[in-house]
Design a protein around this motif. Structure first.
Motif, short mmCIF file in Angstrom:
data_model
loop_
_atom_site.label_atom_id
_atom_site.label_comp_id
_atom_site.label_asym_id
_atom_site.label_seq_id
_atom_site.Cartn_x
_atom_site.Cartn_y
_atom_site.Cartn_z
N UNK A 38 -26.27 -3.47 -32.55
CA UNK A 38 -26.76 -4.77 -32.27
C UNK A 38 -27.46 -5.07 -30.90
N UNK A 39 -27.33 -4.08 -30.27
CA UNK A 39 -28.03 -3.99 -28.74
C UNK A 39 -29.63 -3.66 -29.21
N UNK A 40 -30.42 -4.65 -28.70
CA UNK A 40 -31.54 -4.50 -29.01
C UNK A 40 -32.45 -3.37 -28.53
N UNK A 41 -32.93 -2.39 -29.37
CA UNK A 41 -33.67 -1.24 -28.81
C UNK A 41 -35.05 -1.50 -28.69
N UNK A 96 -29.99 -3.36 -40.50
CA UNK A 96 -29.84 -1.59 -40.58
C UNK A 96 -30.55 -1.11 -39.52
N UNK A 97 -30.28 -0.50 -38.49
CA UNK A 97 -31.06 0.13 -37.55
C UNK A 97 -32.03 1.24 -38.22
N UNK A 98 -32.60 1.98 -37.76
CA UNK A 98 -33.85 2.83 -38.21
C UNK A 98 -32.99 4.22 -38.92
N UNK A 99 -33.67 4.93 -39.90
CA UNK A 99 -33.28 6.02 -40.33
C UNK A 99 -32.52 6.70 -39.51
N UNK A 103 -32.40 1.04 -24.57
CA UNK A 103 -33.48 1.75 -24.72
C UNK A 103 -33.80 2.35 -26.04
N UNK A 104 -32.92 3.25 -26.82
CA UNK A 104 -33.10 3.75 -28.05
C UNK A 104 -31.53 3.95 -28.32
N UNK A 105 -31.30 3.45 -29.82
CA UNK A 105 -29.95 3.42 -30.47
C UNK A 105 -29.62 5.00 -30.86
N UNK A 106 -30.44 5.70 -30.82
CA UNK A 106 -29.75 7.13 -31.40
C UNK A 106 -29.19 8.04 -30.09
N UNK A 107 -29.72 7.88 -29.01
CA UNK A 107 -28.88 8.69 -27.88
C UNK A 107 -27.68 7.67 -27.44
N UNK A 108 -27.77 6.39 -27.59
CA UNK A 108 -26.68 5.40 -27.46
C UNK A 108 -25.57 5.70 -28.12
N UNK A 109 -25.73 6.05 -29.54
CA UNK A 109 -24.64 6.37 -30.42
C UNK A 109 -24.11 7.63 -30.05
N UNK A 110 -24.74 8.61 -29.50
CA UNK A 110 -24.41 9.88 -29.33
C UNK A 110 -23.61 9.72 -28.05
N UNK A 111 -23.93 9.00 -27.16
CA UNK A 111 -23.19 8.87 -25.96
C UNK A 111 -21.73 8.30 -26.09
N UNK A 112 -21.57 7.70 -27.51
CA UNK A 112 -20.16 7.13 -27.58
C UNK A 112 -19.26 8.36 -27.80
N UNK A 113 -19.80 9.59 -27.82
CA UNK A 113 -19.04 10.74 -27.99
C UNK A 113 -17.97 11.05 -26.79
N UNK A 114 -18.44 10.29 -25.67
CA UNK A 114 -17.59 10.53 -24.43
C UNK A 114 -16.58 9.75 -24.10
N UNK A 115 -16.38 8.82 -25.36
CA UNK A 115 -15.08 8.03 -25.43
C UNK A 115 -14.01 8.78 -25.54
N UNK A 116 -12.83 8.36 -25.27
CA UNK A 116 -11.46 9.18 -25.42
C UNK A 116 -11.22 9.18 -26.78
N UNK A 117 -10.89 8.04 -27.58
CA UNK A 117 -10.42 8.10 -28.89
C UNK A 117 -11.30 7.59 -30.04
#
Lengths: 74, 681
Positions: free
Chosen positions: B438-441, B637-640, B411-425
């Motif tokens: 790299x996942x095509x947004x 490079x993904x967007x700004x 969908x969009x890389x921005x919320x996706x990167x934020x969702x990585x916060x739920x990972x443990x370490x």
């Protein structure tokens, strides 16, 4: 036996939880402690499982499932 | 009198806190049916009669220890003076697990009101909750609400405003079963909801005495004493006491066990018909998480999502193109009629309409993609995907949970990167953040649609699909290589709640999709608008002033400097180079810039496409070059906005720079391979 050796559809009683401290704590917070009954719902060949404890379903990887020692309840 | 009240919403993940928060504040925060949607605290305000209430939505947590980031954030917020009342939102249909956090909250000694959410589901299942007995056992008010159906909301706020000064329990009427033979000096059952065994209560008494001597200013001695018995690292550091005779070991396990014993008692007394569980979720799960079928089903679902995005989306796009052509023609005619300067006409028609309009025609594709993702997120399927993908992810040293950010990346890389916060370490988080772009947004979709239609005609859809596949393969490959290089034994510790499936809620889907569409429109109106104007300016103005031949413009001079770097990957045209640079602002701009730089008003139309193909073909730019361009756009490079998010989430400038450089390198290398191999075919 460990939870990863269990058969889906069976209710097990947790005998012991032997995990890395942080994971053990998280499982305990979910109510997965010695004496709790859990139902194994699904299992993959590699050992990842889905189970329900206290009315909620969880999926865990093999490493965690290997550390949960259980026995069949009567 | 006017009063201000700060109310904190807290509860387990996926219990409907955010839905409730939205219902009160009218906010449109994202809700979905997988744990960990809310990653940071959000504030909102509401008016209650003449009072102003400030509401804070906290990330969902299962307990109040200080071992994870979310738990620490929530605990410190609640302990601070910023909050007057806590509304503990619990999923009434899963009371047993939810009450654990409740007991911890009550112990904190702040006013707590229990909001039993999802009462509609409880009723549907034929369960009943004794609303008289529950407050007696907990010593706090309990209000049944349904955030989805908006029932009980007024009553809950009423309770919160009245309960704000009650930090000690009222009307406690209970006696723990295990305590029948208690010989403890105090009968705590009238004071505290949670009373422990004599052994622990004795220790608590002794620690409280100790704390009173050393830290007389403390407000909640009992809670601190319990935390010290649990050997909570944060409290031990802040308020150390030197009594190894009392705290001879961590009593954390005993304390947890006894809390759950009490919870079992509560459930026994309060919940009627609890055995009536819905079997629907289990039945669906038997299929969707099936050991052999699970993965093919997931791939099938994703294939359908992209099929709809491209075919149905393209069909609707056709109409928007006709509209755009009409606007473009109308604007030219209108401006000429009023005698506007040719330069102004060029700016409006070739700059703004070509740039912004070209992007807006992709709205149908984007709409369908986000609609499909909203369905996946709202139904509860998302956490199943984590389970299904756990085996494959394990091979690349990540837990199945890391697949959720990657999937959101479509969908969009921005919320996706934020969702990585739920990972443990942190290691997993950084790794996931590196490969998620790299996942095509959806912003890259216009590039594929345009170039594959121009150069691959009947195979256009296949070519566009292949971009998604390449993105996934590169992401997996990079993660795999990293796990090999690191050689750290992957603990691969997937642990995720699988919520009940629910019929997707029209309102939350509408909010979700509208948010995305609005973002897209805003982006078209701001970033892309400005970029189009700048692009028009630098391509029409050169060292000699207003130029008629674009190859003498500033854009050309900038592009030509970098052409040598792009020649080995088949993109050695200054227009393409400039378009790619502009794409860092937002990926859609690559398309907008091509329209402007090649002076084509409606780049998506039949005419526009054949014009640009002819133009490019004359310079030797063919299908292989187009494919290399798409691959480069997919990976570079993904967007700004993504770069800013990676910086914020990693909190490391060095990591961010490395990630950007790495992605540029991978993009160049892959495009190089594509071009050099493709040329030989």
């Amino acid at each position: 036996m460990t939870l990863s050796e269990g058969v889906p559809g069976t209710v097990y009683k947790v005998l012991d939880v032997q995990e890395e401290a942080s994971i053990e704590r998280r499982l305990a917070a979910l109510g997965l402690i010695s004496g709790t009954n859990i139902t194994l719902l699904n299992k993959k060949k590699k050992g990842a499982v889905i189970f329900s404890v206290r009315g909620t379903r969880f999926a865990i990887g093999k490493v965690i499932a290997d550390g949960i020692l259980v026995e069949v309840t009567n | 009198m006017k009063e201000e009240l700060n109310i904190g919403f807290i509860g387990n993940p996926n219990c409907g806190k955010t839905t409730l928060f939205n219902a009160y504040t009218g906010a449109k925060l994202k809700v979905a049916n997988w744990p960990g949607v809310t990653v940071e605290k959000k504030e909102g305000a509401m008016k209650y009669h003449e009072h102003l209430f400030k509401l804070v939505d906290l990330p969902g947590i299962y307990s109040l220890t200080s071992y994870t980031m979310e738990e620490k954030v929530s605990r410190n917020y609640i302990l601070s003076d910023d909050v007057d009342v806590i509304i503990d939102v619990v999923d009434a249909s899963a009371l047993e697990r939810n009450l654990y956090l409740t007991l911890q909250l009550i112990e904190l000694g702040k006013p707590v009101v229990l909001a039993l959410n999802m009462m509609d589901i409880v009723e549907e299942r034929g369960m009943e909750i004794d609303m008289h007995r529950l407050p007696e056992m907990l010593g706090i008010p309990a209000i049944g609400v349904s955030a989805r159906k908006k029932t009980g909301l007024e009553i809950l706020m009423h309770a919160a405003s009245h309960h704000k000064d009650h930090s000690t329990p009222d009307n406690l009427v209970h006696q723990h079963k295990s305590d029948k033979e208690s010989k403890h000096v105090h009968n705590h059952h009238e004071e505290y909801a949670m009373v422990y065994s004599d052994l622990i209560e004795d220790k608590i008494d002794l620690i409280i005495e100790e704390l009173q001597t050393h830290y007389p200013h403390l407000t909640n001695f009992r809670w601190h004493a319990i935390k010290l018995l649990e050997m909570d690292p944060e409290i031990m550091e802040k308020y150390p006491i030197n009594r190894p005779d009392i705290i001879d070991r961590s009593y954390e396990k005993d304390i947890i066990n006894q809390k759950y014993d009490f919870i079992e008692e509560i459930i026994e007394e309060v919940v009627v018909n609890k055995s009536k569980q819905v079997a629907t979720t289990d039945k669906i799960d038997n299929l969707l998480t099936h050991r052999f079928l699970g993965l093919p089903i997931f791939l099938g679902i994703m294939a359908i999502v992209f099929f709809l995005t491209f075919t149905v989306g393209d069909y609707l796009k056709g109409y928007l193109e006709i509209l755009l052509e009409w606007i473009s023609g109308g604007a030219t005619a209108g401006l000429e009629a009023v005698g506007a300067h040719p330069m102004l006409i060029s700016l409006i028609v070739d700059g703004i309409i070509a740039g912004v309009g070209g992007i807006l025609t992709f709205l149908p594709n984007i709409f369908i993609l986000f609609l499909a993702l909203a369905f996946l997120e709202d139904s509860g399927y998302m956490s199943r995907v984590a389970y299904v993908m756990d085996g494959i992810m394990g091979k690349i040293g990540l837990s199945g949970r890391a697949f959720i950010p990657m999937l959101l990346g479509f969908g969009c890389t921005v919320p996706a990167v934020m969702a990585s916060r739920t990972l443990e370490n942190r290691r997993d988080r950084l790794k996931t953040m590196l490969v998620t772009p790299f996942m095509s947004c959806s912003a890259r979709l216009p590039i594929y649609v345009l170039f594959s239609e121009m150069f691959f005609k009947e195979h256009a859809m296949l070519v566009a699909y292949s971009m998604y596949v390449i993105g996934i393969v590169v992401a997996i490959l990079v993660a795999f290589i990293m796990s090999r290089v690191e050689q750290v034994g992957s603990e691969n510790s997937l642990l995720i709640e699988l919520p009940e499936y629910k019929a997707p809620n029209a309102r939350s889907i509408a909010i979700y999709v509208w948010e995305k569409i609005r973002d897209y429109l805003t982006k078209a109106g701001t970033t892309i608008f400005i970029a189009s104007v700048i692009m028009w300016m630098i391509s029409n103005i050169g060292p000699t002033g207003f130029v008629t031949d674009m190859s003498e413009s500033f854009a050309a001079s900038i592009g030509k400097v970098l052409v040598p770097i792009f020649t080995p990957i088949g993109l050695g045209h200054w227009q393409i180079v400039v378009a790619l640079i502009s794409g860092i602002a937002a990926k859609e701009i690559v398309v907008a810039s091509c329209g402007v730089l090649y002076g084509i008003g409606n780049i998506n139309s039949e005419q526009g496409m054949s014009d640009i193909v002819t133009l490019l073909a004359a310079t030797g730019f063919g299908a292989v070059n187009a494919y290399a361009l798409m691959v480069f756009c997919l990976l570079y490079v993904p967007c700004a906005a993504t770069i800013a998010t990676i910086k914020k989430e990693s909190d490391s400038r060095k990591y961010t720079l490395c990630a950007v450089a790495f992605q540029l390198g991978v993009a160049w290398l892959m495009a190089f391979l594509v071009y050099q191999v493709g040329r030989l075919l």
